[in-house]
Design a protein around this motif. Structure first.
Motif, short mmCIF file in Angstrom:
data_model
loop_
_atom_site.label_atom_id
_atom_site.label_comp_id
_atom_site.label_asym_id
_atom_site.label_seq_id
_atom_site.Cartn_x
_atom_site.Cartn_y
_atom_site.Cartn_z
N GLU A 209 0.81 -1.22 0.00
CA GLU A 209 0.00 0.00 0.00
C GLU A 209 0.84 1.26 0.00
O GLU A 209 0.45 2.28 -0.56
N GLU A 210 2.00 1.18 0.64
CA GLU A 210 2.84 2.38 0.72
C GLU A 210 3.64 2.62 -0.55
O GLU A 210 3.83 3.76 -0.97
N ARG A 211 4.14 1.52 -1.15
CA ARG A 211 5.03 1.72 -2.29
C ARG A 211 4.60 0.96 -3.53
O ARG A 211 5.32 0.96 -4.53
N GLY A 212 3.46 0.32 -3.48
CA GLY A 212 2.97 -0.40 -4.66
C GLY A 212 3.29 -1.88 -4.64
O GLY A 212 4.26 -2.31 -4.02
N LEU A 213 2.47 -2.64 -5.33
CA LEU A 213 2.61 -4.09 -5.36
C LEU A 213 3.99 -4.51 -5.87
O LEU A 213 4.57 -5.50 -5.41
N ALA A 214 4.52 -3.75 -6.81
CA ALA A 214 5.83 -4.08 -7.39
C ALA A 214 6.94 -3.98 -6.35
O ALA A 214 8.01 -4.57 -6.52
N ALA A 215 6.70 -3.22 -5.29
CA ALA A 215 7.73 -3.05 -4.25
C ALA A 215 7.74 -4.22 -3.27
O ALA A 215 8.60 -4.29 -2.39
N VAL A 216 6.77 -5.12 -3.42
CA VAL A 216 6.73 -6.29 -2.53
C VAL A 216 7.71 -7.34 -3.03
O VAL A 216 7.37 -8.21 -3.83
N SER A 217 8.95 -7.22 -2.59
CA SER A 217 9.96 -8.23 -2.91
C SER A 217 10.29 -8.99 -1.64
O SER A 217 10.08 -8.49 -0.53
N MET A 218 10.75 -10.20 -1.80
CA MET A 218 11.14 -10.98 -0.63
C MET A 218 12.14 -10.20 0.22
O MET A 218 12.08 -10.20 1.44
N ARG A 219 13.05 -9.57 -0.45
CA ARG A 219 14.08 -8.82 0.26
C ARG A 219 13.50 -7.65 1.04
O ARG A 219 13.87 -7.40 2.20
N ALA A 220 12.59 -6.91 0.40
CA ALA A 220 12.02 -5.72 1.06
C ALA A 220 11.13 -6.13 2.23
O ALA A 220 11.16 -5.50 3.29
N VAL A 221 10.33 -7.16 2.04
CA VAL A 221 9.45 -7.62 3.11
C VAL A 221 10.28 -8.07 4.31
O VAL A 221 9.99 -7.72 5.46
N ALA A 222 11.32 -8.83 4.02
CA ALA A 222 12.19 -9.32 5.09
C ALA A 222 12.81 -8.15 5.86
O ALA A 222 12.79 -8.11 7.10
N ALA A 223 13.33 -7.19 5.12
CA ALA A 223 13.97 -6.03 5.75
C ALA A 223 12.97 -5.29 6.65
O ALA A 223 13.33 -4.82 7.73
N GLU A 224 11.72 -5.22 6.18
CA GLU A 224 10.66 -4.51 6.91
C GLU A 224 10.50 -5.04 8.34
O GLU A 224 10.13 -4.30 9.24
N ILE A 225 10.76 -6.33 8.54
CA ILE A 225 10.61 -6.86 9.90
C ILE A 225 11.94 -7.37 10.45
O ILE A 225 11.97 -8.22 11.36
N GLY A 226 13.01 -6.85 9.89
CA GLY A 226 14.32 -7.14 10.45
C GLY A 226 14.80 -8.56 10.26
O GLY A 226 15.48 -9.13 11.13
N LEU A 227 14.48 -9.14 9.12
CA LEU A 227 14.94 -10.50 8.83
C LEU A 227 15.77 -10.51 7.55
O LEU A 227 15.75 -9.56 6.76
N THR A 228 16.45 -11.60 7.36
CA THR A 228 17.14 -11.85 6.11
C THR A 228 16.12 -12.43 5.12
O THR A 228 15.20 -13.13 5.54
#
Lengths: 226, 226
Positions: free
Chosen positions: A23-42
């Motif tokens: 919702e904040e940056r668009g569906l295309a911004a949903v990458s495994m890497r970005a999601v992981a970073a969002e909650i402090g994971l690899t």
DNA sequence: ACCTGAACACCGTTCAAGT
DNA sequence: ACCTGAACACCGTTCAAGT
């Protein structure tokens, strides 16, 4: 082939992060890497909870559908089929407005999820109560949800207009011989659209279709719940 | 800010390659690098013909829509509004079957392209000839094209079922108390669906909606072309 | 005028390893 | 049991250069 064991506990947390990101940056911004970073994971930690990215997106679809299938028919009020059908349809559109950048996922994916089945079941039940013959229930459900989904998606992804270029300019720029009906209609096309009203009108027209299908079946519709 | 000059000559060649790639390996396989390789170019050469990847995908939408807007009303036969509306609707669905992996792009993108405007114009013209009041033409067009696009997309992307898991198994695996209407309907849900017939029936129902909208306007529909 | 090459900041995913 | 690190084969796009 070894079926990896999928953990469950942190799935909601991960999906919330994915939804927020979408919702904040668009569906295309949903990458495994970005999601992981969002909650402090690899990135690799996510693979303990989702088989792959597809599975994560399916999870996102489930997250949205759960909000839609939640309420169920209120136990107290003996609402008729019309109210229940309208409530589901409006609920779906409200969901699109709440999650405009994520909602279009629902049309992209088969969604053979249990949550999807519950929503469909509510519509089947309403159509049966309306008196629609068994053999026509599924087709009518598909017609209605195609309209509701298609309308809501078109609204939020901009397919219905309000793009960067106004309708008027586009029409005037175009050759009148190429798009004669646009020119014949002229300024009525420039009037601002009341999307709420248009959606309701479409639903009203579909209710009439349901009534005709029910009427053509046999005499009387099924009784409401006792 | 410097607006790069866009070349035109090889655009059709590039779009053909992109379409081929999309149908052979899926929309996700359409990368600038893969398309370029397909016609023996470096990825960067494409940027002479398309501003960016978005523009290339818009070009793909245009390629599909051109096949749909091509025929126009045949100059000889004085076909009535019903035939013209049905022809466009069936044409759209046929396009989906011809390019099943690319077609869903049409629902993803605003498509304020001239080709889209021509298709819409044909529908406006048919609705006007049916006698639909000016103020309702655009809304009815949106209702019809939402149904047609949504139905066709759902068919080709598998949203309507025929997934890896049959409906029957899914239903039987589910708790009857969770999806009661599925259980009440039982085996009628397992009957194979005739998608052609279901599409035609949906169209027929929408034609009735159009007729009612036209009838409610005023006395008589507009005459056909002289 | 048209195209290439190298580089940058990204992807999803596998595999082996850490605690 | 849960997570990390390094690596592989990819992306879109910028910039400067080649012919």
């Amino acid at each position: 082939m070894a079926v990896r064991k999928i953990r469950q506990e942190r799935r909601p947390e991960i999906l919330d992060a994915a939804l927020r990101l979408s919702e904040e940056r668009g569906l295309a911004a949903v990458s495994m890497r970005a999601v992981a970073a969002e909650i402090g994971l690899t990135p690799m930690a996510l693979y303990g909870y989702f088989e792959d990215k597809e599975a994560l997106l399916d999870g996102l679809v489930g997250r949205l559908l759960r909000e839609l299938s939640q309420p169920g028919p209120r136990p107290g009020a003996a609402s008729d089929w019309r109210d229940r059908l309208l409530a589901r349809a409006r609920g779906a559109r409200a969901l699109a407005h709440r999650y405009p950048r994520t909602f279009p996922l629902l049309l992209d994916r088969p969604a053979e999820l249990p949550e999807a089945m519950r929503v469909v079941d509510a519509l089947y039940a309403a159509l049966l109560d309306a008196g629609v013959p068994d053999g026509q229930v599924a087709a009518l459900e598909r017609m209605i949800s195609t309209f509701v989904l298609g309308f809501a998606v078109s609204e939020v992804n901009g397919r219905f207009g309000e793009g960067n270029l106004g309708t008027r300019e586009r029409r005037e720029r175009a050759d009148p011989r190429e798009v004669p009906a646009h020119h014949r209609l002229g300024e009525v096309l420039d009037r601002p659209v009341d999307w709420d009203a248009e959606f309701e009108e479409g639903l009203g027209r579909l209710l009439e279709v349901v009534e005709r299908a029910a009427g053509a079946g046999e005499g009387s519709p099924r009784p409401g719940r006792p």
